[in-house]
Write a protein that holds these residues in place. Structure first.
Motif, PDB file in Angstrom:
ATOM      1  N   LYS A 199      10.895  11.460  11.417  1.00 23.40           N
ATOM      2  CA  LYS A 199      11.088  10.419  10.412  1.00 23.40           C
ATOM      3  C   LYS A 199      11.650  11.031   9.138  1.00 23.40           C
ATOM      4  N   ASP A 200      12.065  10.159   8.212  1.00 20.99           N
ATOM      5  CA  ASP A 200      12.582  10.595   6.906  1.00 20.99           C
ATOM      6  C   ASP A 200      11.609  10.284   5.775  1.00 20.99           C
ATOM      7  N   LEU A 201      10.661   9.415   6.008  1.00 22.25           N
ATOM      8  CA  LEU A 201       9.794   8.922   4.933  1.00 22.25           C
ATOM      9  C   LEU A 201       8.569   9.813   4.724  1.00 22.25           C
ATOM     10  N   TRP A 202       8.821  11.077   4.499  1.00 21.69           N
ATOM     11  CA  TRP A 202       7.737  12.017   4.207  1.00 21.69           C
ATOM     12  C   TRP A 202       7.399  11.964   2.721  1.00 21.69           C
ATOM     13  N   LYS A 203       6.115  12.113   2.418  1.00 13.66           N
ATOM     14  CA  LYS A 203       5.649  12.154   1.037  1.00 13.66           C
ATOM     15  C   LYS A 203       4.755  13.376   0.884  1.00 13.66           C
ATOM     16  N   SER A 232      17.974   8.391  -1.755  1.00 18.29           N
ATOM     17  CA  SER A 232      16.702   7.697  -1.955  1.00 18.29           C
ATOM     18  C   SER A 232      15.523   8.648  -2.173  1.00 18.29           C
ATOM     19  N   THR A 233      15.796   9.940  -2.297  1.00 19.19           N
ATOM     20  CA  THR A 233      14.722  10.898  -2.564  1.00 19.19           C
ATOM     21  C   THR A 233      14.111  10.640  -3.940  1.00 19.19           C
ATOM     22  N   GLN A 285       9.185  12.361  -2.177  1.00 19.47           N
ATOM     23  CA  GLN A 285       9.216  11.599  -0.929  1.00 19.47           C
ATOM     24  C   GLN A 285      10.636  11.181  -0.558  1.00 19.47           C
ATOM     25  N   ASN A 286      10.816  10.924   0.713  1.00 23.06           N
ATOM     26  CA  ASN A 286      12.081  10.471   1.315  1.00 23.06           C
ATOM     27  C   ASN A 286      13.113  11.602   1.384  1.00 23.06           C
ATOM     28  N   MET A 288       0.848  -1.201   0.000  1.00 21.83           N
ATOM     29  CA  MET A 288       0.000   0.000   0.000  1.00 21.83           C
ATOM     30  C   MET A 288       0.877   1.241   0.000  1.00 21.83           C
ATOM     31  N   ALA A 289       0.597   2.150  -0.912  1.00 22.47           N
ATOM     32  CA  ALA A 289       1.402   3.365  -1.044  1.00 22.47           C
ATOM     33  C   ALA A 289       1.182   4.283   0.147  1.00 22.47           C
ATOM     34  N   ARG A 290       2.203   5.033   0.487  1.00 18.88           N
ATOM     35  CA  ARG A 290       2.097   5.982   1.587  1.00 18.88           C
ATOM     36  C   ARG A 290       1.182   7.139   1.185  1.00 18.88           C
ATOM     37  N   PRO A 291       0.430   7.688   2.115  1.00 21.35           N
ATOM     38  CA  PRO A 291      -0.456   8.812   1.804  1.00 21.35           C
ATOM     39  C   PRO A 291       0.329  10.116   1.690  1.00 21.35           C
TER      40      PRO A 291
END
Length: 527
Positions: free
Chosen positions: A15-19, A101-102, A76-77, A1-4
């Motif tokens: 965190k680093d996993l912002w979208k 990884s951005t 993201q990232n 499932m994709a991140r919102p």
């Protein structure tokens, strides 16, 4: 499932996993003094929240072609760091730093407007309702150009003018560098555009200080200038409503201003951003200071070398012989070294003595002959000793001069960056000296070989490495590399030693960084 998709207002360092779904409001390149390039950009989302992002040097080649001004993206990232810029483009507590990884995906996002301005009204600026460390968007009509120095492709270009708004409030604006060239080109090529309305995006507001008024200025590459851009509704409205209150654009306006006589006197130019101090006051300085004083040149001091050094043919640095080639520290190669003056002169104001180092350009002005010419003349007579001070040098002595110099705590002398021999100017400078002298606190020399006047030394003790750096002409730097924030006084900054820095240049220009922000310090990212 994709991140919102998440909102910019929610971003923190948890965190680093912002979208995020964003549009690029502003994008610019910054080149450091080490010639390393990184990118800075301002992003905003559908809620008009703003955040600044950085593309580090090692990722510029990857993302430079992907990022475009005005385009919308799903990103993201990121590494998330505190928004610790000296001058902040947004008031967000954090900034985003691109990493390996951005992910950047260009998409059409209709819910994000094409433009978003962070406007501050001119009357709010006048009333002090702003933050000095925050950059703003400012719109105003140009009503008067008071000063202009047009030097294409040079960061010393400068223009000063007044900006006004619908409430007829006025604020002074000063632009530097490429924005001056841009404005000048517009004046030259747009003859039928009538009056001018400017939009400065990411501009700096500088508080009034002593003789300097409240001022709006660009933050170098971080500031964007739009001129009469009618696609922006705010610009269109202001231009229409102010058309009768602003002067009509003339193709020769900027050129005429450029050739006008400066409003600054010779004295103002000579003491610009310098402390006017007597030798007694200079003796009590503790930090690096550009100062102006008056003294009479008494005698030459015999240092570690003679009266000249072997200089580079392309710059003023000294050269050494390496592998059969003469090379300076800037890697310039010369077929033959160029002799350049470096003279240590003891000067006195009648109460105190101080040692000054005069460099090539000023020596040539005082002597009337170049070091090369003097050396060739001596060699022709067959009586040349590089350590013998030619009699012709004595023409410098017994002259009272107004001297602009740099005091450095770790040096045993003042480095001269200009002089004036005008008697009226010398008198005016003396009148500015502090009334109270501190000579009673100066330790009297017990050396019987000296006269009764005190001789000041910048540093009681100098380490071996510092002394070598001071006395060795290898450390002479290129005077043309020094950037002053007021061009008419550049002629007074003829030649200085290495490690020379003008404190006000850092504050006013940030020419090495050319950015709205400070240099990124120790960003440790995993490639």
């Amino acid at each position: 499932m994709a991140r919102p998709i998440e909102y910019i207002s929610s971003i923190d360092d948890s965190k680093d996993l912002w979208k995020v779904a964003v549009r690029c409001k502003h994008l610019w390149s910054v080149t450091s003094s080490q010639n390393r390039e990184h990118l800075e950009l301002i992003l905003f989302n559908s809620k008009l929240d703003l955040i600044q992002a950085i593309v580090p040097s090692y990722l510029v080649s990857k993302f430079k072609t992907q990022l475009e001004l005005g385009c919308s993206y799903i990103m993201q990232n990121f590494k998330v760091s505190s928004n610790d810029f000296s001058f902040k483009s947004t008031d967000h507590k954090f900034k985003l730093i691109f990493c390996g990884s951005t992910s950047v995906k260009k998409v059409q996002l209709a819910d994000i407007p094409l433009n978003h301005l962070k406007l501050i009204r001119i009357n709010a600026i006048i009333e002090g309702k702003y933050r000095t460390n925050l950059l703003y968007d400012i719109i105003g009509g140009v009503t008067e150009i008071s000063q202009a120095q047009i030097i294409p492709d040079n960061n010393k270009s400068k223009v000063v003018f007044s900006l006004t708004d619908l409430s007829k409030h006025h604020v002074q604006c000063t632009l530097w560098g490429k924005l001056v060239v841009q404005l000048n080109e517009y004046y030259t090529t747009h003859k039928d555009d009538g009056s001018i309305v400017l939009l400065l995006m990411n501009a700096r507001i500088k508080e009034p200080q002593e003789n300097y008024p409240l001022n709006v200025s660009n933050a170098w590459n971080g500031t964007k200038l739009l001129i009469n851009d009618l696609s922006i509704e705010e610009v269109k409205n202001l231009k229409e409503k102010l058309k009768d209150d602003m002067p009509t654009l003339s193709s020769s306006s900027m050129q005429m201003e450029t050739t006008n006589t400066s409003v600054f006197s010779d004295l103002d130019k000579f003491v610009w951003k310098a402390e006017v101090l007597s030798l007694s006051d200079i003796a009590y300085l503790q930090t690096e200071t550009t100062c102006v004083t008056v003294a009479t040149l008494e005698k030459f001091e015999c240092g570690q070398s003679g009266w000249y050094y072997d200089g580079c043919s392309e710059c003023t640095k000294s050269v050494t012989l390496k592998d059969g080639k003469f090379m300076c520290y800037s890697k310039h190669i010369s077929s033959e070294p160029v002799p350049r003056f470096k003279l240590e002169v003891l000067a006195s104001d009648g109460k105190l003595k101080y040692k000054f180092v005069f460099w090539d350009v000023d020596c040539v002005k005082l002597i009337g002959k170049s070091a090369l010419q003097m050396k060739l003349d001596l060699m022709e007579t067959g009586d040349f000793d590089p350590l013998e001070f030619p009699y012709e040098l004595d023409v410098m002595l017994k002259k009272e001069l107004a001297i602009r110099a740099v005091f450095q705590p770790n040096k045993a002398s003042l480095s001269v960056i200009g002089f004036k021999a005008d008697e009226v100017l010398r008198t005016k400078i003396k009148e500015r000296f502090k009334c109270e002298e501190h000579t009673s606190k100066i330790v009297v020399s017990t050396d019987d070989t000296r006269d009764d006047m005190h001789t000041a030394s910048c540093t009681p003790t100098i380490s071996t490495s510092e002394k070598q750096s001071h006395d060795d002409p290898q450390t002479v730097s290129d005077p043309l590399s020094i950037t002053a924030d007021y061009d008419p006084s550049v002629a007074n900054s003829a030649l200085t030693p290495s490690k020379r820095s003008i404190p006000e240049t850092v504050e006013e220009l940030d020419s090495a960084q050319l950015s709205s922000t400070k240099i990124i310090r120790d960003i440790k990212l995993e490639k």
